[in-house]
Design a protein around this motif. Structure first.
Motif, short mmCIF file in Angstrom:
data_model
loop_
_atom_site.label_atom_id
_atom_site.label_comp_id
_atom_site.label_asym_id
_atom_site.label_seq_id
_atom_site.Cartn_x
_atom_site.Cartn_y
_atom_site.Cartn_z
N ASP A 27 0.85 -1.18 0.00
CA ASP A 27 0.00 0.00 0.00
C ASP A 27 0.89 1.24 0.00
OD1 ASP A 27 -2.21 -1.66 0.23
OD2 ASP A 27 -2.24 -1.53 2.41
N ILE A 28 0.42 2.27 -0.71
CA ILE A 28 1.18 3.52 -0.77
C ILE A 28 0.37 4.63 -0.11
CG2 ILE A 28 2.02 5.32 -2.37
CD1 ILE A 28 2.84 3.08 -4.26
N ALA A 29 1.05 5.44 0.68
CA ALA A 29 0.44 6.66 1.24
C ALA A 29 1.17 7.84 0.63
CB ALA A 29 0.56 6.66 2.76
N THR A 30 0.41 8.83 0.21
CA THR A 30 1.04 9.95 -0.52
C THR A 30 0.47 11.31 -0.13
OG1 THR A 30 1.42 10.88 -2.74
CG2 THR A 30 -0.60 9.62 -2.46
N SER A 31 1.27 12.34 -0.38
CA SER A 31 0.80 13.71 -0.14
C SER A 31 -0.09 14.21 -1.28
CB SER A 31 2.00 14.66 0.03
OG SER A 31 2.79 14.64 -1.15
N ALA A 32 -0.16 13.46 -2.38
CA ALA A 32 -1.03 13.86 -3.49
C ALA A 32 -2.50 13.68 -3.11
CB ALA A 32 -0.71 13.02 -4.73
N THR A 33 -3.36 14.58 -3.57
CA THR A 33 -4.79 14.43 -3.32
C THR A 33 -5.35 13.43 -4.34
OG1 THR A 33 -5.36 16.14 -4.92
CG2 THR A 33 -5.01 16.85 -2.65
N THR A 34 -6.61 13.04 -4.12
CA THR A 34 -7.25 12.11 -5.05
C THR A 34 -7.18 12.62 -6.48
OG1 THR A 34 -8.75 11.59 -3.26
CG2 THR A 34 -9.38 10.81 -5.41
N GLU A 35 -7.45 13.90 -6.67
CA GLU A 35 -7.42 14.47 -8.03
C GLU A 35 -6.00 14.42 -8.60
OE1 GLU A 35 -8.84 16.38 -5.38
OE2 GLU A 35 -10.66 15.24 -5.88
N GLN A 36 -5.03 14.72 -7.75
CA GLN A 36 -3.64 14.69 -8.21
C GLN A 36 -3.19 13.27 -8.54
OE1 GLN A 36 -2.25 16.81 -4.75
NE2 GLN A 36 -2.03 18.76 -5.87
N ILE A 37 -3.69 12.29 -7.77
CA ILE A 37 -3.37 10.88 -8.09
C ILE A 37 -3.94 10.55 -9.47
CG2 ILE A 37 -3.73 8.46 -7.44
CD1 ILE A 37 -4.02 9.42 -4.50
N ARG A 38 -5.18 10.98 -9.69
CA ARG A 38 -5.83 10.72 -10.99
C ARG A 38 -5.12 11.41 -12.15
NH1 ARG A 38 -10.52 8.18 -10.62
NH2 ARG A 38 -11.74 8.37 -8.71
N ALA A 39 -4.56 12.59 -11.85
CA ALA A 39 -3.87 13.32 -12.92
C ALA A 39 -2.62 12.55 -13.35
CB ALA A 39 -3.50 14.72 -12.44
N ILE A 40 -1.99 11.88 -12.40
CA ILE A 40 -0.78 11.11 -12.75
C ILE A 40 -1.15 9.74 -13.33
CG2 ILE A 40 1.37 10.13 -11.82
CD1 ILE A 40 1.28 12.30 -9.66
N PHE A 41 -2.21 9.15 -12.78
CA PHE A 41 -2.67 7.83 -13.26
C PHE A 41 -4.13 7.94 -13.69
CE2 PHE A 41 0.78 6.88 -10.28
CZ PHE A 41 1.58 6.04 -11.05
N PRO A 42 -4.35 8.40 -14.92
CA PRO A 42 -5.73 8.68 -15.35
C PRO A 42 -6.64 7.45 -15.30
CG PRO A 42 -4.12 9.55 -16.91
CD PRO A 42 -3.36 8.72 -15.95
N LYS A 43 -6.05 6.26 -15.43
CA LYS A 43 -6.90 5.08 -15.46
C LYS A 43 -7.20 4.51 -14.07
CE LYS A 43 -4.62 3.22 -19.10
NZ LYS A 43 -4.07 2.10 -19.79
N ALA A 44 -6.65 5.17 -13.03
CA ALA A 44 -6.84 4.66 -11.67
C ALA A 44 -8.31 4.69 -11.28
CB ALA A 44 -6.01 5.49 -10.70
N ARG A 45 -8.71 3.65 -10.52
CA ARG A 45 -10.10 3.59 -10.08
C ARG A 45 -10.19 3.79 -8.58
NH1 ARG A 45 -12.23 -1.08 -10.08
NH2 ARG A 45 -10.48 -2.30 -10.84
N GLY A 46 -11.24 4.47 -8.16
CA GLY A 46 -11.42 4.69 -6.73
C GLY A 46 -12.08 3.49 -6.07
N VAL A 47 -11.70 3.20 -4.86
CA VAL A 47 -12.47 2.24 -4.06
C VAL A 47 -12.91 2.98 -2.82
CG1 VAL A 47 -11.56 -0.01 -4.74
CG2 VAL A 47 -10.28 1.37 -3.11
#
Ligand code: ATP
Ligand code: MG
Length: 424
Positions: A52-72
């Motif tokens: 598991d990864i914990a990051t300072s990026a927000t959900t939107e910022q995570i999506r900007a880097i990984f556009p195909k990422a899905r939320g759970v």
């Protein structure tokens, strides 16, 4: 649970995939750490089940880097990132909001790595690792607790255990699995909140218990559940304190493995039934065992298969003591039950000599065949001109018994016997 480094069909290890994902966050200017169980497991030289990864990026910022990422569970800020055939959970640093229902925070707020470490349950689960350097970032003194084999709630144990009651069982699972001593204040808080386990979703209680019993530390886990006063709220059943004689003795019983179990899932169901049977018998109750099976089934949300296996194991345990007086047919019918070996294992904790004798008999019976294909079936009776009805079962059972006894060996003999029985 599967080892994260195998069985995925990916040529990249789960660790490498997670490290590459973290590197992408770093390149974009964010902090990204390995977090929770994977750090703990690596420090213990165990293979993490997942990273598991914990990051300072927000959900939107995570999506900007990984556009195909899905939320759970979007509201909890967890995103699944697919990378090189691997799936990694990425979550923004956060602070949990107020807990209202003893299970889930009402809301979450973005936080920093310190609040994120501090919202976790136990110190051993609160350590971060920077995958680029291997450096530990430990805001909760988890490393020290791992070294001294201590299970300690992060911050105020009382608050941590009452805000999320599932932690009561997580504490037991981690303490048993990693052979940890529960720190006194954490232990006192578990005892103080033990009854609140009643309010936890029964699926989750069952799931935790299944995981405990699947692990080699199962006896320790059951002992902790009893000694910490969690048993009656886990099983929804009051019973006097028990020494767990059978459960403990099961550790010493080794029997040939049940050849009738065909796959890993079946074997784990048998194992669950074996330990639940021993535990159920160790806990004294005046209720009939059938009623208790229903009770445990709802308390733990057992599947039909799990409930049936538990039922047949306990049923066989009522039959096995009669084995010496059984006819050959009765022995074969008993031995053909898929729960036979589970029942023998449990019974060996009461009567080891009898079980040795039964195993000797079993080996003999196996040579003859324990469950041969019946010489006669319902269609044969119809072909003989008999009218279908409830007596079919009686006739077929009697003919099969004769076959198991070895007193008839051919279809002709079986037909003759059936005709004779149909006239009486
Ligand atoms: P394992 O997966 O081996 O059971 P784990 O520690 O990875 O152990 P998970 O349920 O996968 O457990 O959770 C990952 C991390 O999330 C934990 O290590 C912990 O930091 C945090 N966590 C999980 N459940 C809770 C909880 N109920 N309360 C607080 N923190 C939790
Ligand atoms: Mg995990």
């Amino acid at each position: 649970m599967a080892d994260a480094n195998h069985f995925s069909g990916s040529s990249t290890s789960a660790r490498d995939a997670a490290a590459e994902i973290a590197a992408k966050f770093s390149a974009a200017g964010f902090t990204a750490y390995f977090a929770g169980g994977c750090v703990r497991d690596e420090l213990l030289n165990l293979s993490p089940t997942d990273y598991d990864i914990a990051t300072s990026a927000t959900t939107e910022q995570i999506r900007a880097i990984f556009p195909k990422a899905r939320g759970v569970g979007e509201s909890f800020g967890v995103i699944l990132v697919h990378h090189k055939g691997r799936v990694v959970e990425v979550a923004s640093f956060r602070a949990d909001g107020r807990y209202v229902d003893g299970r889930r925070p009402q809301d979450i707020q973005m936080g920093d790595e310190i609040t994120d470490a501090n919202r976790r349950d136990f110190t051993i689960n609160g350590i971060f690792m920077d995958p680029a350097t291997g450096k530990l970032i430990d805001h909760v003194r988890g490393k020290q607790d791992l070294e001294t084999k201590t299970l300690r709630a992060i911050n105020d144990p009382d608050a941590r255990l009452s805000e999320d009651r599932l932690r009561l069982l997580r504490a037991v699972r981690f303490a048993a699995r990693f052979e940890l001593t529960i720190e006194p204040k954490t232990m006192a808080a578990i005892r103080a909140h033990a009854n609140e386990l009643r309010g936890v979703s029964r699926e989750r209680v069952g799931q935790e218990l299944r995981r405990m019993i699947a692990h080699a530390s199962r006896v320790k886990a059951i002992e902790l559940i009893e000694s910490l006063g969690l048993a009656s709220s886990a099983l929804l059943e009051i019973a006097p304190p028990t020494l767990l004689r059978r459960v403990r003795a099961l550790q010493q019983v080794s029997l040939p493995s049940p050849i009738l179990a065909h796959n890993a899932h079946e074997i784990s169901t048998q194992l669950l039934a074996t330990f639940l049977s021993a535990w159920l018998l160790d806990r004294e109750s005046t209720l009939p065992w059938q009623e208790r099976v229903s009770q445990w089934t709802s308390a733990l949300v057992l599947s039909n298969k799990e409930r049936d296996t538990l039922t047949s194991t306990l049923f066989l345990l009522t039959r096995v003591p009669e084995w010496p007086a059984f006819s050959k047919a009765q022995r074969k019918r008993t031995a053909a039950n898929p729960s036979f070996h589970a029942a023998l294992r449990v019974h060996a904790t009461d009567a080891p000599e009898l079980v040795q004798r039964i195993l000797g008999d079993y080996a003999q019976l196996e040579i003859e065949g324990i469950a041969p294909t019946p010489l006669l079936c319902g269609d044969d009776l119809l072909a003989m001109g008999l009218r279908a009805g409830p007596e079919f079962r009686v006739i077929l059972d009697a003919v099969y018994d004769a076959q198991l006894e070895g007193s008839i060996e051919s279809k002709k003999a079986a037909t003759d016997l059936a005709r004779q029985l149909s006239r009486t």
